[in-house]
Scaffold this motif. Sequence first.
Motif, short mmCIF file in Angstrom:
data_model
loop_
_atom_site.label_atom_id
_atom_site.label_comp_id
_atom_site.label_asym_id
_atom_site.label_seq_id
_atom_site.Cartn_x
_atom_site.Cartn_y
_atom_site.Cartn_z
N LEU A 64 7.88 -7.79 23.45
CA LEU A 64 8.25 -8.38 22.17
C LEU A 64 7.12 -9.23 21.61
CD1 LEU A 64 11.94 -9.46 22.89
CD2 LEU A 64 11.18 -7.56 21.48
N ASP A 260 12.04 -14.94 21.28
CA ASP A 260 12.24 -13.58 21.77
C ASP A 260 13.67 -13.10 21.54
OD1 ASP A 260 9.62 -13.42 22.60
OD2 ASP A 260 10.04 -14.01 24.67
N HIS A 263 13.90 -12.20 17.94
CA HIS A 263 13.22 -10.92 17.72
C HIS A 263 14.12 -9.75 18.15
CE1 HIS A 263 9.13 -8.65 17.90
NE2 HIS A 263 10.12 -7.78 17.78
#
Length: 814
Positions: A64, A260, A263
């Motif tokens: 990511l 993260d 995301h």
Amino acid sequence: MQTGTDTDIDAPTEPANGPGAQPATTGGAGRPAAEEPAAAVGRDGAGGGGDARGGGPDGARAELAAARARRGAELDRWLAELLAETGAGDEVALVTVGSHGRGELTPGGDLDLVLVHRGRPDIAEIADRLWYPIWDRGLRLDHSVRTLEEARQVAGSDLKAAMGLLGARRLAGDQELADQLRTAVLADWRLQARRRLAELAELTRRRWADQGELAFLLEPDLKEARGGLRDVHVMQAAAATWAAPGPGERVRAAHDLLLDVRHALHETTGRATDRLVLQEHEAVARALGLADGTALLRAIVEAARTVTYAADHLWRHVDRYCADRSRSVRAAGAVRIERRPVGDGAVEHDGEVVLARGADLTDPVLPLRVASAAAQAGLPLAPATVERLADKVPPLPVPWPAEARDALVSLLGAGAPAITVWEALDQAGLIVRALPEWERVRNRPQRNPVHRFTVDRHLVEAAAGAAAMTRDVARPDLLLVGALLHDIGKGLPGDHSRTGAVLAREMAVRMGFADGDADVLETVVRHHLLLPDTATRRDLDDPVTVQTVLDGVCAVPGRGREVLEILAALAVADAQATGPAAWGAWKARLVEELVRRVDARLTGTTPPREDLHPAPGDLALARHDGASVRVVGSRVTVAVRDRPGLLWRAAGVLALHRLVVRTARVFSAADVGTAVLDFVAVPEYGTPPEPAALEADLRRMLAGRLDVAARLEQRAAAVRRRPGVPVPPPRVTIVDDASSTATVVEVRAHDRPGLLWRIGQAIGACGLQVVGARVDTLGAEAVDVFYVVDGEGRPLETPAALSSLREKILAALR
């Protein structure tokens, strides 16, 4: 400048090539990321769906971060080319702020660009040639065009714009102009530090009040909730004033984890959303290489609490700074900060508790003693002090010395201030070191909307709440420790009360409690739900009910009343720490009545008790052919001619009037053919209905002129449910040995209008009568208990009859 509501901020850093430049790509909070081959740039960014990535969580997160770096690098190159194609030349700079500026642009993030110029007359044409290709590609864009002076003016009047410009990063164009912009905004920010920090503190706390706390929400906003990404960005902006500390390594790691998750959420949903709703938990967990949604929530809780702890310390520091105009003089050494002793080895220093100069760091009791002093003084522990305690002080011996046990009880007995102090100890790992069993419940989400907190925070909240009731019990120390340990078995297989009881006894022995006290704590943890469950789900008039409680509290010979006192106080503290749906006047009254009856059996006295039988006036209400209704507060008394199915038919009418039934009882007077129904019912919202309206509908129902079933189905159909949210199937249990005069049926189901009506219909279809009911609603879940008899007034006896009853109720609920 349209930094708008999604403006992010960053603390300025001084790069090697000038005060205004920053690395072109980063992975996380200022974490450099290697350049990767360019990826296609578009609305979805680094696509890929929700499949787990290789290498477990670390590998998934690394991918990511790399995807963000690739996308950021490609955007940088493309935007630089766009500016070059406009022919802007000198005296124009394109800078980016917010998440793109920090290298944190997730697939659903916005571009936030500022075109800075030195009074170019053709700047509008340049801007059009720049913005339209971005829109054509489908990217979301916030944009503005400013001269250097205009940008400073906007930053001076708009806090969000100022925070965005603090992290401005040049993409292309005039390097000197971009440097001047950032340097000027930063200088203004520092010059006006007290005013801007006070504004920032107010804005932050208002956001916290609106969004709630990330660590304790089932569907949190990863960015705006307290402890989320926004708080780290705000901490960086505060640090840019040089008046407050910046986020440390642990906070930056927590930020990266939350980034993260954001995301992965954008990837799996394909939407620019920051709210992690329940139906996305599993997919986001897979995208991060985690086992399941619970593991995801636990990771988020850990990160959010780390951020919240650091933010709380920061804003305490900022509040003192903003309130003290002479701080700069004091900092120069002109005035000494007073140190006030608050306990053995602990002093107050500038609003926080720190170690005294002579504190013995070889004393294993020192952390608990200092924590107790801080909580009793209502002050927080300084983070540096907690870290020093964790690094330098040896662990407690086994069993604990009496002084350590007393310090723990004193800490918990401080009430609400103990929560902040406990959190500080937990962040440094001191709680798990002293109580290894705590690791299992630490940051464990409950995944239940009734619960406001994680398991560990719930335990601390319960202990803090129990502190207000220590004068009501003979052993306040056992109440406080029992409250702290009552759910310690959660996370283990089986009934958490039983597994927790075993753990509680082991922990009590290790803490140095005597064997008899350890037995009491074991009994308290095993039976911590006994009083509320029995009071709300059993008939208090049935002798079996009181005997069941007696058997539980008398497990420790000679200490029955002591256990009963602790359980009564713990019932209140536990429920209040759970959430508003878990406690109320109705439940409190039932628990108090049950405790009075059990205590009377223990002491051999007759308790004062409520008259639970109908008054003669109630029977007189229905001597005519019809129905009469009396509403006094939440109590609804219905007197009618007796007939089969009366209870659930009347309950259906109450449901039509938006009344939620809490308890229901039936009294029959065979000599006059009259039944009195006694309901405790509260409105779903607003004020109770008019008694006349209730009576009119009851008459219509009894005369067969009101189709209650159809009306309830209309109401149920009108209830909006979020698609995709799983609802657990209903469960029907025949409770053995709960009554000697009736069959006790417990129904657990998702609450909906007319639930009691449907269950009653099913019971009536079996030719049975409901003689009493206890109805409890916890959030969206109903826990209803019915006392049922056959046509001759006896409990059901054959397995076939019990099985048929259970299946008919389940069919009605499906």
